[in-house]
Each structure stands twice: as structure tokens, then as C-alpha cells.
Write an enzyme that holds these catalytic residues in place. Structure first.
Site, PDB file in Angstrom:
ATOM      1  N   LYS A 158       0.864  -1.191   0.000  1.00  9.07           N
ATOM      2  CA  LYS A 158       0.000   0.000   0.000  1.00  9.07           C
ATOM      3  C   LYS A 158       0.894   1.232   0.000  1.00  9.07           C
ATOM      4  O   LYS A 158       1.898   1.270   0.718  1.00  9.07           O
ATOM      5  CB  LYS A 158      -0.899  -0.023   1.244  1.00  9.07           C
ATOM      6  CG  LYS A 158      -1.937   1.101   1.279  1.00  9.07           C
ATOM      7  CD  LYS A 158      -2.865   0.981   2.491  1.00  9.07           C
ATOM      8  CE  LYS A 158      -3.950   2.050   2.486  1.00  9.07           C
ATOM      9  NZ  LYS A 158      -4.859   1.945   3.640  1.00  9.07           N
ATOM     10  N   SER A 199      -9.788   2.170   2.702  1.00 12.11           N
ATOM     11  CA  SER A 199      -8.851   2.900   1.877  1.00 12.11           C
ATOM     12  C   SER A 199      -7.843   2.002   1.155  1.00 12.11           C
ATOM     13  O   SER A 199      -7.201   2.434   0.213  1.00 12.11           O
ATOM     14  CB  SER A 199      -8.085   3.905   2.731  1.00 12.11           C
ATOM     15  OG  SER A 199      -7.278   3.238   3.686  1.00 12.11           O
ATOM     16  N   SER A 228     -10.222  -0.021   6.977  1.00 14.98           N
ATOM     17  CA  SER A 228      -9.601   0.098   5.658  1.00 14.98           C
ATOM     18  C   SER A 228      -8.938  -1.163   5.113  1.00 14.98           C
ATOM     19  O   SER A 228      -8.538  -1.185   3.955  1.00 14.98           O
ATOM     20  CB  SER A 228      -8.569   1.228   5.665  1.00 14.98           C
ATOM     21  OG  SER A 228      -9.211   2.469   5.599  1.00 14.98           O
TER      22      SER A 228
END
Lengths: 487, 483, 96
Positions: free
Chosen positions: A78, A153, A177
Site C-alpha cells: 500500500k 482505503s 480500511s
């Protein structure tokens, strides 16, 4: 079967056994990324040269007989984790082009376990969002239905894993997330106990809530991935100084007959899509058949978790994001004087949702409002944690739906912040209490033309993640859910 | 100072902990390094970096707590103070707000007349320093930022508004510096910025109990400036009030060159620092064991040493307080007493020489006690020579001058220059008789009752003996011979 | 509690953000909705409840030995800076 369809564990085993090389596997992913990423937008940065370099190094180690835990397996990171020498944006224009001169502890741990980095995945800007639509780098598409969000997210990581663009990926979970995008894309996503993974080098959103975790296509892969990410870190004062489990090696040790599962009545409420409830019920029925005790429990402050979360997280975020001022790194938009430069830089660098949360955070922290909002939210947080403590005196794990709905349409909620926030209704309570949680797929439902996955959340006591993993693994053995195959 | 007014002064002293590294990072704190060479990713507030507390700074705080007879809080909390400034990389300063490590202390200040006054210490907390902005070069639209100092540990010591004159404020700062140096937790070098003062000044008509509106003066970087800036600011405020105006509460900057204060142009908007506890750092909880261990290892402090000097050496309150203003001067003094083996030099005489001749000379040379060309052993030896009447006090001053210049030992100087006091009565009697014979007129004056001419005769003897004659014997002999 | 334009201006200043008039009004409306939403908490009885700042149950925060662990990497650290000169970060003029 294509190489990119291998799971993390499988791939590591085959590389170690000399059946495949890391370079072959890495190339297989890079080729697939090259043909699909423009559409899926899972990656912000692909580092092909670096990946191949790392893969060659891994192959050398295998040859020399000293492979590490996940030697040579390509993973995605990420874009919230700082990676030395590789652009790290946190999904923001503010950090476009920022190349950290340091490595986050989580990624450092992964490289030390032999992982190969394919690239950095797309995400909601500074992890603020539940649909990936707040990213500066475009909307990520859900491979189950490309008109839908993969969630957020960690949406880029979710799509990267679900679309076979990597073997596994890192995510971060502040209010859901990891768990929510895992649920939206049919993956296993783990949010460990707060403090289990170091936050050092992970771009901060809300410090008291942020926690890194893995996303993978099976419980075993997720467990193995976490084992390679987690651990005590003296550079993070909130990191837990306690031994780390070999999670993946103890998955089958659960005695379902002595398992006590709690179902919080507050989670099975109006607003929960009945088809989701039906899928959860199916999974629960399997446990019941296996002899587990299932009882209804109460977490009375559940409905206050989202508002409490949307006070605490923005407050911490407003302060955490003050460092993006255009002075030492990142975007600078020159103004007529210092104050003007600050304002122009931050207004151009941040997107709408981030700006809104900074404003909300500064509102709740400002004098006159602090006690009414911030202190109040911290008290409610204590009540929510206490609710869990009480329930965990009676049960081993708590099972809930991960999300109230399946993946929604891109553009569907982005204009209504409150509707978007309510998507986190089942994930924020555990975040506030610092508990470990896993989302596992339980089945799929038809929504219009699409077949969409449903996620089930398994929560455990602090540092009892192993138990939650065992429950997830047991479920995985019993469920009829099938991960979609590569397109 | 207008006779109808009095000042109310409170001080905030920022003392830099003399630790090797910063409060939350392993960067060096060495003074004077090339710009930004001691600023690491934590000091630069790069994304995702985290603070870890320096244990040395915590220990320093506990020590100072004991020295100020204050409460050391078993639990203290680090908070974020949020504001934007180019020398503040994170956009917030990590400091202690609601729960500081130390609260409710006292500092006793000493006056020249021997009296003392207790000044309340509201609190002392740990916080990180900011970097430095330089405006002296480059074009006029830009500043240059050096973040070497960013993150350096500071102890902010806040006094109660108990000080009433600029002189008291000066004494307070000097005493605080002495304590910090005795504890070896801060070097106290104001010119290098390792100790800085913000001064809160207000004025009020005598007899009024409410406090006037105060102004905070920043950038006061020497004890002299503390005194001068307070005097300036108080008279400015009195002028405003006397001419019918009102004091605006504001932050002002001391201009050393002009000797004035001026309102700061930046940060003019009402502050809302949005303090909240830093989620990256957990509360600091001190164990009783740790506190006890530090308590046991506390060194003798100025006030305790002063009390000991008064009882052990029978010094005056003021001499004792002057000698204990630094560990170096106290130890210098004690070494002069013990300078010669098997011999104890007169402590009072030693104190006179150290605080008088030596401090005077060092002051003139602009040196401090550690740079003294005269060693304590040599000064002690000199006192010994006076004590056993080898030389007179007057000769001693001459010898001392020589010692200052050459660093030589007094016995050797006395020997080489033949300065040993003449105590041979018969030799001196001859000289006295000669002088009386040659000054018949003055002898007459003496005999007619003018005692003051005695001095003239003594002077003559000293002149002939180059000052070496023992003054007591000369006096006796003159009196006998003038009968 | 409703947020007016003055509050938006104050928050924008604290946040170092700027909005044009339309943007300001939009932000005001959205903030109003959010504030209304988070104000739900007022109905929770929190008497005698200690605020919870962290979920970590350590006895005290971690402390570090006072040892220099960093070397000078100025050039590397400054590589991302918008403007530097002679080892300094160059910024718009700071007025004191």
C-alpha cells in the site's frame, strides 16, 4: 494454471522446492500488471526493475540453500508505507514524487523475509475514504464488477490481490480500511491488535488507530503474510513488546466443539442488507453443526462508534497532516508570503475529503469545543472498549458482518460524506477498542447483473488474533465460497 | 522607575538538557554544527516517522524537581501544541501541557545584604526545541531554515509572578543557572542559547493587589538583558498608563542593539494551539525505585553548600552565596583552604581573597574561575604566608599581581624577590631610630598631640624596607621611641 | 450548533487551507452535517468515565538510551526539498 494464480504459501513452497524461480513468477505478475493496471488502477507505482533485481537475489539465495520464509514471492505494498528509493504518495498530490530516504519497519520486515516488491498500490488519500475515490491517482476498479468500488482505503491492495496482480499485499486499517475492501473483493483481510505491527514509516492518518495488516486470497496466506510483517519495533513507542506467533502454523488447532461465538445484536439491525445476513447465517450454521456454542451478546454503544471515530480520527489527522507544509519536501505552491504559501500549497496538495477532515479535526480540537467533542469521544471510546471486555468474558470470538452492504457503485456515495462514513459502522468499534479483526469471505450475492462477495468479520480479544485466525480457517474449510478466477 | 508603581515579573526559563541526543531522536545536539547536518528524518518530520523519548531528559527533569523542592509527578503526559512555522517541522511541538513532570517548587534567591526571598516555581515541563530561521542572507523574500536545533530537549521552568524588581529577576536567573550547572543537566550558556528567558512583565500602582495586563518579552539572551529589558518594558508600560493609555496584552521582542522592546508582527492572531495528548507517545509513568535512586544520587546543591559554608567556615551569608554560585568557585574555594598538607588555611581569609582579589581580577580579564591563572593551591599558599606572617597583606597583593601574570607559586616569588617580612626587632629598631632622628619637626607635631603623623613614620619605615617590615612590630617600636 | 462562515474562516486559518466563496459555502454545509452527526455523542452518559486516549496497556512510554544513532545524511534528506541553499531549507520570509 498460471503462475500468478499461486497463493503466497504455495508460491513460496514451489520456489523453495526449485519448481519455479522467483524471476519467472515475478515476470508473470509484471506482465499481468502491464496489461491490466491501466484499467484497474491498482498500482500507483510499479517497480519492475527493482522487483526483478530482488527476484534474482531470491533465486540466488534458494540456490545457495538459505531461503527465507517467503523467499522470492512478489507482493504489493500500500502506498502508505515508506519505501526507500521508491516513490511514496499516500494517494495524495501532496506527496507526488516524494522518494523516502528510509524504509518502513513493516516493509523492511517483509524484505527480510524474502518478499519481492512489485510496486505501490493505490489508496484513498492519506487513507481517508471507504471507496478509494479520494485518491489523487484515479479510481480503483473492483475486479468482481468494474463499475464498483473495491472499497477503501486499501482499495488498490484489494484489487491487486483479487485481480491476481500480486500474491498478497499490505494494507492499513484505521476504521476498517483492510476489512471493508477485503469484504468487497472476496479476500481475507486482517487488522491485527493495535501495536502488533510497527507504525514506523507508515504515513500517519490517525495514530491511535492506524494498524498495518495483510490482504490475501486465503487465511493461511494472510496469516503467513502477517507473520512476515509484524513484530516489536523499538522505533514505535506504541509497538507491543511481546512474542510473535507463527500464525500460519497453528491454523488447524481449533476445537470447534469448545468454541463460543458471540453475535452482537446491535450488528444485526435495520440497514443490514438481508442477503448479507443470509450469507453470515450460512457460515454460522456450519459452526453450529460443528458443535460451537453461538450466543447473542450485546455491545450497547455500537451505534456511537462511527461518530466517536469521526471525531478522534480527524482530530489526530489534522495534527498529523500539519507537516505537509511545502517547506522540506512534497508539493510547494509559492504564494505572496509565508502564510499564503502554506494555504496555497495545502489547498492544492490535499483533496476535498482530506481538507474536510482537517477542518473537522481542528473544529473538535479548538478551544471551547474540545471537551464537548474530543474528550467526549474519548469517553465513548472507553465505553465501547468496556462493552467488548464484558462480552469477551463470555465468548472466544465475536462474529459480525464486515459491511452493511456489498460493494457499491463508483460515484455512489462520494458526494455524501455521512453515507460514506456509515459504511464503517461494523468496523470502527473494534478499531476504537484496538481489537484484532479478520474479514473472511462467506459467499456471494447477486446484485443486478453482478455476483458480489460478502465478508464476515471475526473479532477477538487483544493479542488473541491466533484464535480469530483459527476460526477463519475453520470457516474456510467449511464454506462453499469460491474465489473468482483470474480474468 | 516611577515611585508610585511596582513591577510584577514572572520568568519562563528554557534550559537545554545537556544530553547527547534529542528529546525524541538519536540525532546529536552538539552546538555549532553545519546547518541541517544534525537533523534526521524524525527531526525533519518526514512522513510516518515516530518519536521515542530520551531517558536522560526524563532523569534531568526528576533531578531538577528535587532541586526545586517540587512535586515530581508520577504520571506526566506529552501533548501536541499545534501551529505552523517553518522552524517547527511537524506543525506541532511536543510538550507537556496538562500534566507536566514537575509542579509546585521553590527557588530561594540571595541578596547582598544577606537576606533571601523564596520565589515560587509553578511548573517545569519537558519539551522539544524548534529549529532556527536565518534572515541574514539571500534575498529579502526568503529565510533560511536550519533544523539542527529542532527536537533538542528543553526544560521549561515557569516561575510564579513573585519577582518585584529587575534586580531580583537577574538574581533568580543566576541562581537557576547555578542549580542547573550543579546538577550537570544544562550548561547554562546563554550566549549559545542553551538557556533562554521569556519575561512576563506587568506594572501596578503600589498597594493594588490585582495584576496589571502583562506583556511577554521574548529573545532575552543574557542576564544583563533580563534586567535591562524589564526596566525598559516597565517604564514603557508606566508611560502608557500615565498618559492615559491601556496596556495591550502582547508578545514583544527584545532588541538587544537598541535596548528596546517591540511588538512581534507574527503570531498576532489569538492563539488556539489545540493541545491534545500525543497519540504517538504513551504517558510517562515514573517508578518509586527510579525516583528514589535519583534522590539518593543528588549532589550537594547551592543552598545546602551555602549553609555548610556558613556553619563550617563561619562565612557571611552573602560570601557563602557568592562562592556557591558555581560548583567551580565553591570547589576552588575549598581547595584554597586545603591547599597545603597538614595545614588548614583561615577560611575567612581565603573567602576574602577568592571573592575579593581573585574574582575582581578575573572579572577584569573577562575570565571565569576555571580559566584562573592562579591555581587554588597557589592562592591557598599565599593565604598561608599571610597567616604565618611571612608576608604582610600589602606584600601579598604585590605577590598576587605577580602570580596573576606568571602563574607562579607565591613562596618562590617571595623568596626570589626577597619579600619575606622583616620581623627582626633590632634591625627595625635601628631604622626607626634613624627616621626619628631625621624628622625632628614631625616628632614635635606628634608630641604636641597630632597622632595622625604616625602614618607618616610607618610609611617611611616601609619605604626603607620596601614594604617588608612587619607592621605590628614597626608600630610598637615607633610608639616606644616617640615616648 | 451550526457552523457559520466566520467559523469556516477561522478553521481554514488554523488548517492553512483556502476556499473560494462557493467552496466555502459547500464546506460549511458539509461541516454542518458532520457536526450534527458527531453531536449524537451528547446523548451518551459518560459521567465518571475516564477518557481513553490509547488502547495500549503499557506501564509507561518507551524510553531510549541517550546515544547518538544518527549520522549526517543531509544531502539525501534534502533531495525532496522544494528549495535549498548552502545546506539550508529556503522558505518564504519568516517575519518575527
Amino acid at each position: 494454471m498460471e503462475l500468478y494464480e499461486l497463493g503466497l504459501k504455495e508460491a513460496a513452497d514451489q520456489i523453495k522446492a526449485g519448481k519455479i524461480t522467483s524471476v519467472e513468477l515475478t515476470k508473470s505478475y509484471l506482465d499481468r500488471i502491464a496489461s491490466r493496471n491501466e484499467e484497474m488502477k491498482a498500482y500507483i507505482t510499479v517497480c519492475a526493475d527493482k522487483a526483478l533485481e530482488m527476484a534474482a537475489e531470491s533465486d540466488k539465495r534458494v540456490k545457495n540453500g538459505n531461503p527465507r520464509l517467503i523467499e522470492g514471492v512478489p507482493v504489493a505494498i500500500k502506498d502508505l508505507f515508506c519505501t526507500k528509493g521508491v516513490q511514496t504518495t499516500a494517494g495524495s498530490h501532496m506527496l507526488e514524487g516524494f522518494v523516502p530516504p528510509y524504509e518502513s519497519t513493516v516493509t523492511e520486515n517483509l524484505w527480510n523475509a524474502g518478499a519481492v516488491m512489485l510496486g505501490k498500490t493505490n489508496m484513498d488519500e492519506f487513507a481517508m475514504g471507504s471507496s478509494n475515490e479520494t485518491s489523487y491517482f484515479g479510481d480503483v476498479k473492483n475486479p468482481w464488477d468494474k463499475t464498483r468500488t473495491p472499497g477503501g482505503s486499501s482499495g488498490g491492495s484489494a484489487t491487486a490481490v483479487a485481480d491476481y496482480l500480486c500474491a498478497a499485499a499490505t494494507g492499513s486499517d484505521t476504521g476498517g480500511s483492510i476489512r471493508q475492501p477485503a469484504a468487497f473483493t472476496g479476500l481475507v483481510g486482517i487488522k491485527p491488535t493495535y501495536g502488533r505491527c510497527s507504525r514506523f514509516g507508515m504515513v500517519a492518518f490517525a495514530s491511535s488507530l492506524d494498524q498495518a495488516g495483510p490482504m490475501a486470497r486465503s487465511v493461511e496466506d494472510a496469516a503467513l503474510m502477517l507473520r512476515c510483517m509484524a513484530g516489536y519495533d523499538e522505533k514505535d513507542s506504541t509497538s507491543a513488546d511481546r512474542p510473535l506467533n507463527d500464525y500460519d502454523e497453528h491454523l488447524a488447532e481449533l476445537d470447534v466443539k469448545s468454541l463460543k461465538i458471540g453475535l452482537p445484536e446491535e450488528y444485526f439491525i435495520e440497514g443490514l442488507d438481508p442477503v448479507i445476513k443470509a450469507e453470515i447465517d450460512k457460515a454460522l450454521e456450519n459452526f453450529k453443526q460443528g458443535g460451537a456454542e453461538i450466543k447473542t451478546v450485546s455491545l450497547p454503544h455500537t451505534k456511537y462508534a462511527v461518530p466517536a471515530y469521526y471525531i478522534i480520527a480527524p482530530a489526530e489527522a489534522a495534527s498529523n497532516l500539519s507537516r505537509y507544509d511545502g517547506m522540506r519536501y512534497g508539493l510547494r505552491v509559492e504564494g505572496s508570503n509565508l502564510n499564503d504559501t502554506y494555504c496555497k500549497t495545502r489547498s492544492a496538495g490535499f483533496g476535498e475529503e482530506v481538507k474536510r477532515r482537517i477542518m473537522v479535526g481542528n473544529y473538535t480540537l479548538s478551544s471551547g469545543y474540545y471537551d464537548a467533542y474530543y474528550t467526549k469521544a474519548q469517553k465513548v471510546r472507553a465505553l465501547i472498549a468496556e462493552d467488548f471486555n464484558k462480552v469477551f468474558e463470555e465468548v472466544d470470538v465475536i462474529i459480525t458482518p464486515t459491511t452493511p452492504t456489498v460493494a457499491f457503485e463508483l460515484g455512489g456515495k462520494i458526494t455524501d460524506p455521512i453515507a460514506m462514513y456509515l459504511n464503517d459502522v461494523f468496523t470502527t468499534p473494534a478499531s476504537l477498542a484496538g481489537l484484532p479483526g479478520i474479514s473472511v469471505p462467506v459467499g456471494t450475492v447477486k446484485d443486478g447483473e453482478s455476483e458480489l462477495p460478502v465478508g464476515m468479520q471475526i473479532l477477538a480479544k487483544p493479542f488473541a488474533l491466533q484464535t480469530a485466525m483459527q476460526v477463519a480457517y475453520a470457516h474456510e474449510q467449511m464454506t462453499d465460497f469460491k474465489m473468482r478466477s483470474a480474468e | 522607575m516611577h515611585p508610585d508603581y511596582e513591577m510584577v515579573i514572572g520568568l519562563e526559563i528554557h534550559a537545554q538538557v545537556n544530553s547527547k541526543t534529542k528529546l525524541f531522536s538519536g540525532s546529536s545536539t552538539t552546538f555549532g554544527a553545519e546547518p541541517n547536518t544534525q537533523a534526521n528524518i524524525i527531526d525533519l518530520a518526514m512522513p510516518g516517522v515516530l518519536p521515542v523519548l530520551n531517558t536522560e531528559a526524563v532523569d534531568a527533569g526528576i533531578k531538577l524537581g528535587f532541586a526545586l523542592k517540587a512535586r515530581v509527578n508520577r504520571k506526566s503526559v506529552f501533548s501536541r501544541k499545534n501551529y505552523f512555522y517553518p522552524d517547527l517541522p511537524k506543525g506541532y511541538q511536543i510538550t507537556q501541557f496538562e500534566l507536566p513532570i514537575v509542579e509546585h517548587g521553590t527557588l530561594t534567591i540571595d541578596f547582598e545584604d544577606g537576606s533571601t526571598k523564596d520565589i515560587g516555581i509553578t511548573r517545569m515541563h519537558l519539551e522539544e526545541d524548534a529549529g532556527k530561521s536565518v534572515h541574514d542572507f539571500g534575498d529579502e523574500n526568503h529565510s533560511h531554515v536550519d533544523l539542527n536545533r529542532a527536537g533538542t530537549p528543553l526544560m521549561e521552568i515557569v516561575s510564579e509572578p513573585d519577582l518585584r524588581t529587575s534586580e531580583e529577576a537577574g538574581i533568580y536567573v543566576r541562581k537557576m543557572r547555578a542549580i542547573l550547572r550543579f546538577l550537570d543537566i544544562c550548561d547554562g550558556n546563554m550566549d549559545e542559547g542553551s538557556m533562554r528567558c521569556d519575561v512576563n512583565v506587568s506594572v501596578r500602582k503600589k498597594g493594588v493587589t490585582e495584576l496589571g495586563t502583562r506583556c511577554e518579552i521574548k529573545n532575552v539572551n543574557s542576564i544583563r538583558s533580563v534586567v535591562k529589558s524589564i526596566d525598559y518594558e516597565a517604564s514603557r508600560q508606566i508611560d502608557v498608563i500615565e498618559s492615559g493609555g491601556e496596556i495591550a496584552q502582547q508578545t514583544r521582542l527584545w532588541d538587544e542593539a537598541k535596548g528596546t522592546t517591540r511588538a512581534m508582527r507574527s503570531k498576532e492572531d489569538a492563539h488556539d494551539y489545540r493541545y491534545f495528548s500525543d497519540p504517538d507517545i504513551l504517558p510517562l509513568c515514573l517508578t518509586e525505585e527510579r525516583i528514589e535512586k535519583i534522590k539518593q544520587a543528588m549532589p550537594e546543591l547551592p543552598d545546602e553548600m551555602k549553609a555548610r559554608f556558613i556553619t563550617e567556615y563561619e562565612l557571611t551569608n552573602y560570601d557563602a552565596s557568592v562562592l556557591t554560585l558555581s560548583r567551580a568557585s565553591a570547589s576552588y574555594y575549598e581547595r584554597t583552604i586545603e591547599a597545603e598538607e597538614g595545614k588548614k588555611h583561615d577560611p575567612k581569609l581565603c573567602a576574602n581573597w577568592v571573592t575579593g582579589e581573585l574574582f575582581g581580577a578575573l572579572n577584569k580579564m573577562g575570565k571565569d574561575i576555571t580559566q584562573s591563572p592562579v591555581s587554588p593551591e597557589n592562592l591557598g599558599e599565599l593565604v598561608g604566608l599571610i597567616q604565618d606572617k611571612t608576608i604582610s597583606g600589602k606584600i601579598a597583593k604585590q605577590v598576587f599581581e605577580e602570580m596573576l601574570e606568571t602563574g607562579g607559586a607565591p613562596k618562590k616569588i617571595v623568596e626570589e624577590k626577597g619579600l619575606v617580612q622583616i620581623t627582626d626587632v633590632s634591625a627595625l629598631d635601628g631604622i626607626v631610630k634613624d627616621i626619628i632622628a631625621n624628622n625632628a619637626e614631625t616628632v614635635e607635631q606628634y608630641k604636641s598631640g597630632n597622632q595622625r603623623v604616625m602614618g607618616f613614620f610607618v610609611g617611611q619605615v616601609m619605604k626603607q624596607t620596601q614594604g617588608k617590615a612587619n607592621p605590628g612590630i614597626v608600630n610598637d617600636l615607633l610608639r616606644q621611641n616617640l615616648q | 450548533m451550526s457552523i457559520d462562515i466566520q467559523t469556516v474562516n477561522k478553521l481554514a486559518n488554523l488548517s492553512k487551507l483556502e476556499f473560494d466563496d462557493t467552496g466555502k459555502e459547500e464546506v460549511r454545509q458539509k461541516l454542518n452535517k458532520i457536526v450534527e452527526f458527531i453531536s449524537q455523542l451528547q446523548e451518551v452518559d459518560t459521567e465518571n468515565i475516564e477518557p481513553m486516549a490509547s488502547t495500549v496497556h503499557a506501564t509507561s512510554t518507551r524510553e531510549r538510551e541517550d546515544k547518538v544513532t544518527e549520522e549526517n545524511h543531509r544531502d539525501e534528506f534534502m533531495a525532496n526539498a522544494p528549495q535549498t541553499e548552502m545546506g539550508f531549507f529556503v522558505v518564504p520570509r519568516v517575519v518575527e
